[in-house]
Enzyme design. Structure first.
Site, mmCIF file in Angstrom:
data_model
loop_
_atom_site.group_PDB
_atom_site.id
_atom_site.type_symbol
_atom_site.label_atom_id
_atom_site.label_comp_id
_atom_site.label_asym_id
_atom_site.label_seq_id
_atom_site.Cartn_x
_atom_site.Cartn_y
_atom_site.Cartn_z
ATOM 1 N N CYS A 1 7.388 0.020 -4.084
ATOM 2 C CA CYS A 1 8.183 -0.461 -2.950
ATOM 3 C C CYS A 1 7.907 -1.961 -2.847
ATOM 4 C CB CYS A 1 7.797 0.270 -1.674
ATOM 5 S SG CYS A 1 6.157 -0.162 -1.102
ATOM 6 N N ARG B 1 2.414 1.213 -5.933
ATOM 7 C CA ARG B 1 2.121 2.472 -5.233
ATOM 8 C C ARG B 1 1.925 3.644 -6.221
ATOM 9 N NH1 ARG B 1 3.958 1.682 0.068
ATOM 10 N NH2 ARG B 1 2.486 3.285 0.688
ATOM 11 N N ASP C 1 -2.060 -2.650 7.424
ATOM 12 C CA ASP C 1 -0.797 -2.529 8.160
ATOM 13 C C ASP C 1 -0.729 -3.451 9.366
ATOM 14 O OD1 ASP C 1 -0.404 1.086 7.670
ATOM 15 O OD2 ASP C 1 -0.261 -0.642 6.323
ATOM 16 N N LYS D 1 3.414 7.316 13.007
ATOM 17 C CA LYS D 1 4.309 7.610 11.866
ATOM 18 C C LYS D 1 3.517 8.199 10.708
ATOM 19 C CE LYS D 1 5.366 4.102 8.996
ATOM 20 N NZ LYS D 1 5.008 4.277 7.577
ATOM 21 N N ASN D 2 2.369 7.564 10.387
ATOM 22 C CA ASN D 2 1.631 7.964 9.181
ATOM 23 C C ASN D 2 0.820 9.229 9.368
ATOM 24 O OD1 ASN D 2 2.795 5.841 7.952
ATOM 25 N ND2 ASN D 2 1.006 4.509 8.009
ATOM 26 N N ARG E 1 12.528 2.035 10.066
ATOM 27 C CA ARG E 1 11.790 3.114 9.396
ATOM 28 C C ARG E 1 10.507 3.439 10.160
ATOM 29 N NH1 ARG E 1 9.179 1.552 4.598
ATOM 30 N NH2 ARG E 1 8.129 3.462 5.122
HETATM 31 C C1 EPZ Z 1 -0.855 4.957 3.432
HETATM 32 O O1 EPZ Z 1 -0.195 4.661 2.219
HETATM 33 C C2 EPZ Z 1 0.095 4.491 4.532
HETATM 34 N N1 EPZ Z 1 1.356 5.229 4.421
HETATM 35 C C3 EPZ Z 1 0.349 2.997 4.394
HETATM 36 O O2 EPZ Z 1 1.163 2.599 5.504
HETATM 37 C C4 EPZ Z 1 -0.998 2.259 4.482
HETATM 38 O O3 EPZ Z 1 -0.773 0.879 4.292
HETATM 39 C C5 EPZ Z 1 -1.938 2.795 3.397
HETATM 40 O O4 EPZ Z 1 -2.088 4.222 3.548
HETATM 41 C C6 EPZ Z 1 -3.324 2.151 3.469
HETATM 42 O O5 EPZ Z 1 -3.880 2.389 4.724
HETATM 43 C C7 EPZ Z 1 1.417 6.504 4.869
HETATM 44 O O6 EPZ Z 1 0.443 7.070 5.324
HETATM 45 C C8 EPZ Z 1 2.766 7.175 4.786
HETATM 46 P P1 EPZ Z 1 -3.253 4.405 -0.319
HETATM 47 P P2 EPZ Z 1 -0.790 5.245 0.818
HETATM 48 O O7 EPZ Z 1 -3.035 5.545 -1.259
HETATM 49 O O8 EPZ Z 1 -1.371 6.584 1.048
HETATM 50 C C9 EPZ Z 1 -3.964 2.479 -4.513
HETATM 51 C C10 EPZ Z 1 2.883 1.442 6.599
HETATM 52 O O9 EPZ Z 1 3.170 0.235 6.713
HETATM 53 N N2 EPZ Z 1 -3.725 3.814 -5.089
HETATM 54 O O10 EPZ Z 1 -4.417 4.441 0.615
HETATM 55 O O11 EPZ Z 1 0.245 5.085 -0.226
HETATM 56 C C11 EPZ Z 1 -2.675 1.881 -3.951
HETATM 57 O O12 EPZ Z 1 -1.939 1.267 -4.974
HETATM 58 C C12 EPZ Z 1 2.448 2.005 5.264
HETATM 59 O O13 EPZ Z 1 2.929 2.259 7.555
HETATM 60 C C13 EPZ Z 1 -3.925 3.980 -6.451
HETATM 61 O O14 EPZ Z 1 -4.290 3.025 -7.161
HETATM 62 O O15 EPZ Z 1 -1.946 4.190 0.561
HETATM 63 C C14 EPZ Z 1 -3.184 0.880 -2.948
HETATM 64 O O16 EPZ Z 1 -3.536 -0.305 -3.617
HETATM 65 C C15 EPZ Z 1 2.455 0.972 4.162
HETATM 66 N N3 EPZ Z 1 -3.701 5.194 -7.007
HETATM 67 C C16 EPZ Z 1 -4.466 1.536 -2.422
HETATM 68 O O17 EPZ Z 1 -4.799 2.589 -3.346
HETATM 69 C C17 EPZ Z 1 -3.305 6.275 -6.261
HETATM 70 O O18 EPZ Z 1 -3.138 7.373 -6.815
HETATM 71 C C18 EPZ Z 1 -4.322 2.153 -1.052
HETATM 72 O O19 EPZ Z 1 -3.247 3.066 -1.150
HETATM 73 C C19 EPZ Z 1 -3.104 6.089 -4.872
HETATM 74 C C20 EPZ Z 1 -3.323 4.846 -4.312
#
Ligand code: EPZ
Length: 439
Positions: free
Chosen positions: A118, A123, A311, A24-25, A403
């Protein structure tokens, strides 16, 4: 409240092979990456999920011509005119924010509603925004919309050296896509190393992008004038595969899971083996899960790849509730990703959670109960617990599950699980919440 629910009769063993769908991701971000190409692109092994259907609607609204049949998706983004993704669609799918980089690169302008938080956390997207500004974009956030544009005649982003405060998967992907058509070289330091980042990079390279270092913490992109058509097959979903490995473990069943890329599951396999399972390579692209009679407690700390994936945290917690001894889970990636604790407690699990940490004390058995899913991976954890629990478990709020998992109930049923999708009668709405005190 959606009235569809999964009814699971626990205690039944599983057997056989379960097929893993495309990731999915990876599919979601590669679909956004198709906006970079002014021609035909074809991706296969796309999972059939609600999130994918919503992403198709968003791309269509942006002017992309799409043919979506089963796991095949053809797109032509040659005349994307609109740079505004519709709010009612974006609000359903955070991944729609991935469109900002490609739209900015192709059109010099992108207006994308700010993705809200969410269930699992706020996020934020400031790392995406900061990186785009470093590449010369003007980015304003007005009335909940991120309005990005590239000043100047040609409206072309400029290569830049970008350091990410945290190895954000999304920020790495947004900036890598934006950089493919920028003028000059972009270096992303402290980049995310997840397999989905590598899959996106390889797709962009197939379109003619010049990207090196994907999968390491430094990614270098040499901008090019334009990209060309490409065909791509999405990697297998490592989280779905991990979920099925836990399904075998928690029901003490030997099953095979594939296709998988074993290197994508190193941390998960290590923890399952530390608990007493054996995870063996089966043929060229599958894994065989051999359960243990009893499981040992282990500690888990979620980290960016190659650390233990956030995840898979909820799914491992479900298994830990039946292990011998105390396990400590520390969720470092998201601020609110322990909501499945309360629901597992309703099933008799002995868990104490405080802040980002949960102490799980194994118990002899779980008991089936009506439970409420709160987010995607929590839903999976409740299904897994239901497979092992004594009696019937009813998991409500399936919209979360649908989803991110393609036909999870059907795949588990094919393995021998007693699991049915039902429509709950009206009076039962909120039944799972019956034990809850009013908010
Ligand atoms: C991706 O989300 C995945 N989603 C998530 O999968 C996954 O849990 C996550 O990566 C971590 O591996 C998709 O790829 C669609 P991040 P993403 O940016 O990109 C902080 C699932 O269950 N952050 O790596 O949103 C954020 O708050 C989903 O399939 C900032 O602070 O994750 C978090 O604490 C859930 N500022 C951490 O980084 C930013 O600008 C990791 O988030 C961006 C992120």
């Amino acid at each position: 409240m959606d009235r569809s629910a999964l009814e699971i009769i626990g205690g039944h063993g599983l057997s056989g092979h379960v097929r893993v769908s495309g990731a999915k991701n990876s599919a979601l971000v590669i679909m956004a990456g198709m906006l970079l190409c002014p021609g035909d692109c074809h991706i296969s092994n796309v999972p059939q999920l609600e999130d994918i259907n919503n992403m198709v609607k968003i791309l269509t609204a942006l002017g992309v011509k799409i043919e979506h049949q089963g796991s095949s998706l053809k797109a032509n983004a040659s005349d994307i005119g609109h740079s505004q993704a519709p709010y009612e669609l974006v609000s359903k799918l955070r991944a729609s924010f991935f469109a900002i980089g490609p739209l900015l690169s192709r059109l010099g302008v992108a207006h994308i509603p700010l993705p809200g938080g969410c269930a699992i956390g706020a996020r934020p997207v400031e790392l995406h925004v900061r990186g785009l500004r470093a590449m010369g974009a003007t980015v304003l956030i007005e009335h909940g919309v991120v309005k990005a544009s590239v000043p100047g005649q040609r409206g072309r982003l400029q290569g830049a050296k970008i350091y990410l405060d945290c190895p954000s998967v999304g920020a790495t992907e947004t900036l890598m896509m934006a950089a493919t058509l920028a003028e000059g070289k972009t270096v992303i330091d402290n980049a995310a190393q997840e397999p989905e980042v590598i899959d996106l990079a390889n797709f962009c390279i197939a379109m003619g992008a010049k990207i090196e270092g994907a999968g390491t913490n430094t990614i270098t992109i040499e901008g090019v004038e334009t990209l060309h058509s490409a065909e791509w097959s999405i990697i297998p979903d490592r989280i779905e595969a991990g979920t099925f490995l836990v399904a075998g473990a928690i029901t003490h069943s030997e099953i095979t899971v594939g296709p998988v890329v074993p290197e994508h599951l190193t941390a998960v396999i290590a923890k399952l083996e530390a608990m007493g399972c054996k995870v063996l390579k089966e043929g060229s692209d599958a894994l065989r899960l051999i359960p243990a009679a009893a499981y040992k407690a282990v500690d888990i700390r979620t980290l960016p790849f190659p650390g233990f994936p956030t995840d898979m945290q909820a799914q491992l917690m479900a298994l830990m509730t039946l292990a011998e001894g105390n396990s400590i889970i520390t969720e470092t990636m998201f601020e609110n990703r322990l909501q499945h604790v309360a629901e597992l407690q309703r099933m008799g699990a002995n868990i104490r959670a405080q802040g980002d940490t949960a102490l799980v004390t194994g118990t002899a058995a779980l008991s089936g109960a009506p439970v409420m899913a709160t987010d995607l991976r929590a839903s999976a954890a409740l299904v897994l617990a239901g497979l092992a629990a004594q009696g019937k478990t009813t998991v409500q709020e399936l919209r979360h599950l649908d989803r991110g998992y393609e036909r999870l109930d059907e795949k588990l049923r094919q393995l021998g699980a007693k699991i049915e999708r039902v429509e709950l009668p009206l009076e039962s709405e909120g039944q799972a919440g019956a034990a809850r005190s009013p908010a």
